[in-house]
Motif scaffolding. Structure first.
Motif, short mmCIF file in Angstrom:
data_model
loop_
_atom_site.label_atom_id
_atom_site.label_comp_id
_atom_site.label_asym_id
_atom_site.label_seq_id
_atom_site.Cartn_x
_atom_site.Cartn_y
_atom_site.Cartn_z
N THR A 130 0.80 -1.23 0.00
CA THR A 130 0.00 0.00 0.00
C THR A 130 0.83 1.27 0.00
OG1 THR A 130 -0.10 0.03 2.42
CG2 THR A 130 -1.88 -1.15 1.25
N GLY A 131 2.09 1.18 0.44
CA GLY A 131 2.89 2.38 0.62
C GLY A 131 2.46 3.20 1.82
N ARG A 132 1.71 2.58 2.73
CA ARG A 132 1.25 3.25 3.95
C ARG A 132 1.90 2.61 5.17
NH1 ARG A 132 -5.22 2.75 2.51
NH2 ARG A 132 -5.19 3.84 0.48
N GLN A 133 1.76 3.26 6.33
CA GLN A 133 2.46 2.77 7.51
C GLN A 133 1.57 2.32 8.67
OE1 GLN A 133 5.76 2.08 8.08
NE2 GLN A 133 5.77 2.29 5.85
N ALA A 210 -2.43 1.08 6.34
CA ALA A 210 -2.00 -0.02 5.47
C ALA A 210 -2.86 -1.25 5.66
CB ALA A 210 -0.54 -0.37 5.73
N ALA A 211 -3.18 -1.58 6.92
CA ALA A 211 -3.83 -2.86 7.19
C ALA A 211 -4.68 -2.79 8.44
CB ALA A 211 -2.79 -3.97 7.34
N ILE A 212 -5.69 -3.65 8.47
CA ILE A 212 -6.42 -3.99 9.69
C ILE A 212 -6.11 -5.44 9.98
CG2 ILE A 212 -8.68 -4.30 10.75
CD1 ILE A 212 -9.69 -1.97 9.04
N VAL A 213 -5.61 -5.70 11.18
CA VAL A 213 -5.24 -7.06 11.58
C VAL A 213 -6.19 -7.53 12.68
CG1 VAL A 213 -3.42 -8.55 12.48
CG2 VAL A 213 -2.82 -6.59 11.04
N LEU A 214 -6.87 -8.64 12.44
CA LEU A 214 -7.82 -9.18 13.41
C LEU A 214 -7.60 -10.68 13.58
CD1 LEU A 214 -11.28 -7.67 12.37
CD2 LEU A 214 -10.01 -7.16 14.46
N GLU A 215 -7.72 -11.16 14.81
CA GLU A 215 -7.92 -12.59 15.01
C GLU A 215 -9.35 -12.90 14.57
OE1 GLU A 215 -5.98 -14.40 18.79
OE2 GLU A 215 -6.50 -12.33 19.27
N HIS A 241 -11.46 1.70 1.39
CA HIS A 241 -10.32 2.60 1.63
C HIS A 241 -8.99 2.04 1.14
CE1 HIS A 241 -12.87 5.26 3.95
NE2 HIS A 241 -13.22 4.28 4.76
N GLY A 242 -9.01 0.92 0.42
CA GLY A 242 -7.77 0.36 -0.09
C GLY A 242 -6.86 -0.17 1.01
N ILE A 243 -7.46 -0.69 2.07
CA ILE A 243 -6.72 -1.21 3.23
C ILE A 243 -6.60 -2.72 3.10
CG2 ILE A 243 -6.81 -1.50 5.74
CD1 ILE A 243 -8.39 1.17 5.83
N VAL A 244 -5.45 -3.26 3.43
CA VAL A 244 -5.25 -4.71 3.40
C VAL A 244 -5.90 -5.33 4.64
CG1 VAL A 244 -3.52 -6.55 3.51
CG2 VAL A 244 -3.14 -4.55 2.06
N PHE A 245 -6.71 -6.35 4.42
CA PHE A 245 -7.40 -7.05 5.52
C PHE A 245 -6.62 -8.31 5.85
CE2 PHE A 245 -11.74 -9.07 6.86
CZ PHE A 245 -11.39 -8.92 8.20
N VAL A 246 -6.07 -8.35 7.08
CA VAL A 246 -5.27 -9.48 7.54
C VAL A 246 -6.04 -10.22 8.63
CG1 VAL A 246 -3.08 -10.22 8.55
CG2 VAL A 246 -3.16 -8.16 7.10
N LEU A 247 -6.25 -11.51 8.42
CA LEU A 247 -6.84 -12.33 9.48
C LEU A 247 -5.76 -13.21 10.10
CD1 LEU A 247 -10.35 -13.44 8.13
CD2 LEU A 247 -9.82 -11.79 9.94
N ASP A 248 -5.65 -13.12 11.41
CA ASP A 248 -4.73 -13.93 12.18
C ASP A 248 -5.47 -15.20 12.59
OD1 ASP A 248 -3.23 -15.13 14.20
OD2 ASP A 248 -2.64 -13.25 15.14
N GLU A 249 -5.14 -16.31 11.93
CA GLU A 249 -5.76 -17.60 12.22
C GLU A 249 -4.76 -18.55 12.88
OE1 GLU A 249 -8.84 -19.19 11.11
OE2 GLU A 249 -9.72 -17.73 9.72
N ALA A 294 -3.30 -10.37 -5.67
CA ALA A 294 -2.94 -8.96 -5.85
C ALA A 294 -1.68 -8.61 -5.08
CB ALA A 294 -4.11 -8.08 -5.41
N ILE A 295 -1.57 -9.10 -3.85
CA ILE A 295 -0.38 -8.78 -3.06
C ILE A 295 0.82 -9.56 -3.57
CG2 ILE A 295 0.63 -8.89 -0.75
CD1 ILE A 295 -2.12 -8.20 0.35
N ALA A 296 0.62 -10.79 -3.98
CA ALA A 296 1.72 -11.55 -4.57
C ALA A 296 2.26 -10.85 -5.81
CB ALA A 296 1.25 -12.97 -4.91
N GLU A 297 1.39 -10.25 -6.59
CA GLU A 297 1.81 -9.57 -7.83
C GLU A 297 2.71 -8.37 -7.52
OE1 GLU A 297 2.36 -8.74 -11.76
OE2 GLU A 297 1.51 -10.54 -10.85
N THR A 298 2.51 -7.75 -6.37
CA THR A 298 3.36 -6.63 -5.98
C THR A 298 4.84 -7.02 -5.98
OG1 THR A 298 1.63 -5.61 -4.64
CG2 THR A 298 3.90 -5.04 -4.06
#
Length: 450
Positions: A130-133, A210-215, A241-249, A294-298
């Protein structure tokens, strides 16, 4: 000649040389374990414990599963180790088996040594993509003990290492029993929790997140299953908002909730999934990140600036292959779902009816928590938040009662979690519930009616 091993010799060596995690070293007295099999482990005096903690909620297929033990032996005899830059059959097969079970197009697997490293790398990928922090994560969460992961964590284990400068912003997730939003129904809790998250994004600046990280289902923090619609709502906010959604499994994945991944319960596909623990049933350390197209393509022509010496270690990957195949062949995921519906759920709700100390029962599959309280009406916790010493005495007494009866519990703050191996037999599960029933009488003494 090997000296005679006893509990005393093991404990003496432990005391002399082992530095234990999360502990004041002089105040602990670890149990010396002689062996384990299935849902049980035992000490050198022959005391046997029913493992209702699955160690650290990772031995999803129990101890010493013969198919997995044999796979480790065979791999060790064939090829113990190889650097991550090579293509290795067992590494490729582990990645394929994991990718087959992830939702959507999360078909690329980056291997790590455990869950914290998976979270670290997921956050790095999101920031670079994303280029965000900034990264948002929930209070009442645990994401690991490495630098970024501990800052993402929302429980008190973060406090001693919190730099307050890692670009992390915390928010309140849904938790109706102790609602931060004064909600009275699951629908209200969902709506208000999403509104709170939307406001947090707005005030932090969507262009900086850049991301929202949730269990997917928070684990150590209390197994609060999200209300229907919540994860889908977070997905929509991320898309908007172009935010990466990360699920912690890391804890909820690989059968623990009665699905391969907990996100399946709500039909939500994140951009990245962090996994570990159950992927090998903890037999050999392994974690990783499942990555969307999409992220792999980066990083198709741009090098990914991260790696580990033991990424995709052959012994660990062989363990993952054997574990996943055993779970598939033996119907472990389906068994965990039935166990939750037919045995653990009904049994725990029956305990709540009998015991004034049980305020709420939450969970699914082989993933449950009992919230222990002093008063069901006021919902006052049995011990204060992050209690220690004398303040924690009621939970310490309850824990001691469990162990004295032969039940090894998973206890955190004012909760006991019921997280046995996903393939525990119905008879063993009922045995554990009976032992828990007995131990709860100790907790009952500290209630308003005790």
């Amino acid at each position: 000649m090997t000296p005679h091993v006893t509990a005393a010799t093991v404990k003496a060596a432990d005391r002399a040389h082992v530095f234990h995690s999360w502990s004041a070293q002089a105040l602990i007295d670890p149990l010396a374990v002689a062996g384990a099999e299935g849902s049980y482990f035992w000490d050198y005096d022959g005391n046997r414990f029913l493992d209702f903690a699955s160690q650290l909620v990772n031995t999803n297929i129990g101890h010493q599963h013969p198919k997995v033990v044999e796979a480790v032996r065979e791999q060790a005899a064939r090829l113990c180790t190889l650097a991550p830059g090579f293509a290795v059959d067992v590494r490729s097969e582990a990645a394929r088996l994991i990718a087959e079970r992830t939702p959507g197009d999360l078909d690329k697997i980056f291997f790590t040594n455990g869950g914290a490293e998976a979270v670290e790398n997921a956050v790095r990928m999101a920031r670079l993509h994303t280029g965000r922090q900034k990264v948002l994560s929930a209070y009442r969460s645990y994401h690991g003990a490495t630098a970024a992961a501990i800052n993402l964590t929302g429980d008190p284990r973060r406090w001693p290492s919190d730099t307050a400068s890692a670009g992390v912003v915390h928010f309140w997730g849904p938790y109706l029993y102790r609602s931060a939003f004064h909600a009275s129904t699951e629908a209200e809790e969902c709506e208000r929790a999403l509104a709170h998250l939307a406001d947090t994004i707005a005030f932090e600046g969507p262009q900086s997140v850049a991301a929202i990280v949730l269990e997917t289902v928070p684990g150590t923090a209390g197994i609060m299953t999200p209300p229907d619609g919540y994860l889908a709502g977070v997905r929509e906010l991320c898309d908007r908002h172009g935010i990466v959604f990360v699920l912690d499994e890391v804890m909820a994945g690989f059968g623990r909730t009665g699905r391969w991944f907990a996100s399946e319960h709500w039909d939500v596909t994140p951009d990245l999934i962090c996994f570990a623990k159950g992927v090998t049933s903890g037999y050999v350390p392994l974690g990783g990140v499942a990555i969307s197209a999409a992220i792999a393509e980066t990083f198709a022509t741009r090098p990914y600036p991260g790696g580990l010496t033991y990424s995709g270690h052959p012994l660990a990957c062989a363990t993952a292959v054997a574990t996943i195949n055993a779970m598939e062949e033996e119907g472990v995921v389906e068994h965990a779902a039935r166990l939750g519906e037919d045995v653990l759920g009904p049994g725990l709700r029956a305990l709540a009816e009998r015991h004034p100390s049980v305020g709420e029962v939450r969970g699914l599959g082989a993933f449950w928590a009992l919230e222990l309280v002093r008063d069901k009406g006021t919902r006052e916790p049995l011990v204060p938040y992050n209690a220690a010493g004398a303040d924690n005495a009621p939970m310490a007494e309850f824990t001691a009662a469990c162990k004295a009866s032969g039940l090894w519990p998973f206890v955190n703050m004012n909760r006991t979690h019921v997280v046995p191996p996903c393939n525990i037999g119905e008879t063993e599960a009922k045995e554990g519930l009976a032992l828990l029933d007995e131990a709860l009488t100790v907790a009952d003494r500290h209630t308003a009616s005790g």
